[in-house]
Scaffold this motif. Structure first.
Motif, PDB file in Angstrom:
ATOM      1  N   SER A  43     -37.824 -42.203  14.701  1.00  0.00           N
ATOM      2  CA  SER A  43     -36.403 -42.539  14.764  1.00  0.00           C
ATOM      3  C   SER A  43     -36.191 -43.906  14.129  1.00  0.00           C
ATOM      4  CB  SER A  43     -35.898 -42.547  16.211  1.00  0.00           C
ATOM      5  OG  SER A  43     -36.503 -43.575  16.964  1.00  0.00           O
ATOM      6  N   MET A  62     -32.437 -33.491  12.682  1.00  0.00           N
ATOM      7  CA  MET A  62     -32.004 -34.880  12.787  1.00  0.00           C
ATOM      8  C   MET A  62     -30.990 -34.983  13.917  1.00  0.00           C
ATOM      9  SD  MET A  62     -30.242 -37.438   9.975  1.00  0.00           S
ATOM     10  CE  MET A  62     -28.566 -36.789  10.146  1.00  0.00           C
ATOM     11  N   VAL A 120     -28.532 -37.527  16.142  1.00  0.00           N
ATOM     12  CA  VAL A 120     -27.837 -38.805  16.026  1.00  0.00           C
ATOM     13  C   VAL A 120     -27.406 -39.249  17.418  1.00  0.00           C
ATOM     14  CG1 VAL A 120     -25.927 -40.064  14.970  1.00  0.00           C
ATOM     15  CG2 VAL A 120     -26.993 -38.166  13.742  1.00  0.00           C
ATOM     16  N   TYR A 179     -30.983 -42.569  14.314  1.00  0.00           N
ATOM     17  CA  TYR A 179     -31.221 -41.287  13.646  1.00  0.00           C
ATOM     18  C   TYR A 179     -32.669 -40.886  13.950  1.00  0.00           C
ATOM     19  CZ  TYR A 179     -26.998 -42.400  10.983  1.00  0.00           C
ATOM     20  OH  TYR A 179     -25.711 -42.716  10.619  1.00  0.00           O
TER      21      TYR A 179
END
Length: 377
Positions: free
Chosen positions: A183, A303, A305, A371
């Motif tokens: 991350s 991915m 967020v 992320y």
């Protein structure tokens, strides 16, 4: 004697392992070139123990490379970008860059604060976009590498009173930290000596198949947002917070990006040329929360967020048109990348009903976005 040899061997193996760990967690600094202005540009590459690399230019604090593994463990660069620093000021403007003072649009490049009227640099039709003619994406930041188990890069910039029309001397600090779990944390901090408005974000364009590997319409996405902001033809919010239920903007359950992107019977899709709107999170707290998940089914890359921000601009590369050539030599056609720009609401300085973006002396602007990459087998 045998015990001494065994101990010496153990120390040697430990030292070798520690050396390998240090090599795996590294920061590399390279010269990236010289701009037409004569300014030199440097690139800082962060690498974690898992092998992920993130390369960041001091020009614009721009992420120019970001590798992530697929389900077979193969790494690929998953962000759009260019090969020369100068291109980031022209043909690939904003790709991967820090955006400020104000991310997104401010209507007619004007706002009032404390009874004073401010006129900003206009660069998007009649509106101000992403900080103006020379926003934070176009300045060279002071960069300081952060050594440690999780390598990082601290960037600082003083935006002077009146720059691009904004009031106050704004001291900005952005810290990128590449963590062992694949991350990247982006921590934004700012202070001012005069009342001003601030809305910082990063403008990375992602393609989880790999940079230059076609469009992103087959990516699956979930957004934990129950409302979005409709806009006018200039992509300025109308002021309405519209429920996503029953519209092509409902990503509360997983949908392909391309599934409803051309539904021009929907006026908001038609005006945006697809998705170029601000989604308002169901959770409006300023705590770090998971707000989006994107999956690319072939590579298996995911991915997630997470952010402290109240909203995200989900943009699907509608204005890419094949004129810009990417770092792999592929021309970036329409929808070759998507953006998830965590932020406050566009045009907030002109819309009192929106969460405030005003920053006052003695206060500290502070937000975090993460992320996080993984794989779906």
């Amino acid at each position: 004697m045998k015990k001494v040899l065994i101990l010496a061997l153990a120390i040697s193996v430990w030292s070798c392992n520690e050396s390998k760990k240090e090599e795996a967690m590294s920061i590399k600094v390279e010269n990236a070139g010289v701009l037409a202005s004569g300014d030199s540009v440097k690139v800082y590459t962060l690498k974690n123990v898992a092998g992920m690399e993130v390369s960041i230019m001091d020009l614009g604090g721009t992420i120019i490379k970001w590798t992530a593994p697929d389900k077979e463990g193969k790494f690929a660069d998953i962000t759009l970008g260019s090969n020369t620093p100068e291109d980031y000021l022209t043909s690939t403007k904003y790709l991967g860059a820090l955006i400020g003072r104000f991310g997104n649009r401010i209507a007619k490049g004007k706002f009032s604060l404390d009874g004073n009227d401010y006129t900003l640099a206009v660069n998007n039709g009649p509106n101000a976009l992403h900080g103006g003619l020379k926003g934070f994406n176009a300045v060279i930041w002071n960069a300081t590498p952060i050594e440690g188990a999780e390598p990082g890069l601290k960037l600082t910039y003083l935006s002077k009173d009146g720059e691009e029309g904004y009031p106050g001397n704004l001291n900005v600090e952005v810290v990128y930290t590449l963590k062992a779990d694949n991350s990247l944390s982006i921590d934004y901090t700012a202070t001012t000596d005069k009342n001003t408005v601030v809305n910082l974000t990063n403008h990375a364009y992602f393609n989880l198949k790999g940079e230059g590997q076609g469009d992103i319409l087959d990516h699956e996405i979930v957004l934990n947002a129950d409302k979005f902001l409709p806009t006018d033809a200039g992509l300025i919010p109308t002021g309405e917070l519209k429920p996503v239920a029953g519209t092509p903007f409902d990503f509360t359950t997983s949908h392909l990006i391309g599934e409803r992107i051309n539904d021009t019977k929907d006026i908001d899709i038609k005006l945006g040329g697809g998705y170029d709107h601000c989604w308002v999170f169901t959770d409006q707290s300023n705590k770090l929360k998971s707000v989006a998940m994107v999956t690319e089914p072939v590579s298996g890359r995911t991915m997630e967020v997470l952010t402290t921000e109240p909203a995200v601009q989900f943009y699907t590369g509608n204005f890419l048109n094949g004129t810009a050539t990417g770092k792999s030599g592929v021309k970036y056609e329409r929808r070759y990348g998507f953006c998830l720009e965590t932020q406050h609401f566009p045009d907030a300085p002109n819309q009192a009903a929106f969460p405030t973006t005003v920053l006052k002396p003695g206060e500290t602007y502070k937000t975090t976005t993460v992320y996080k990459f993984g794989v779906k087998k």
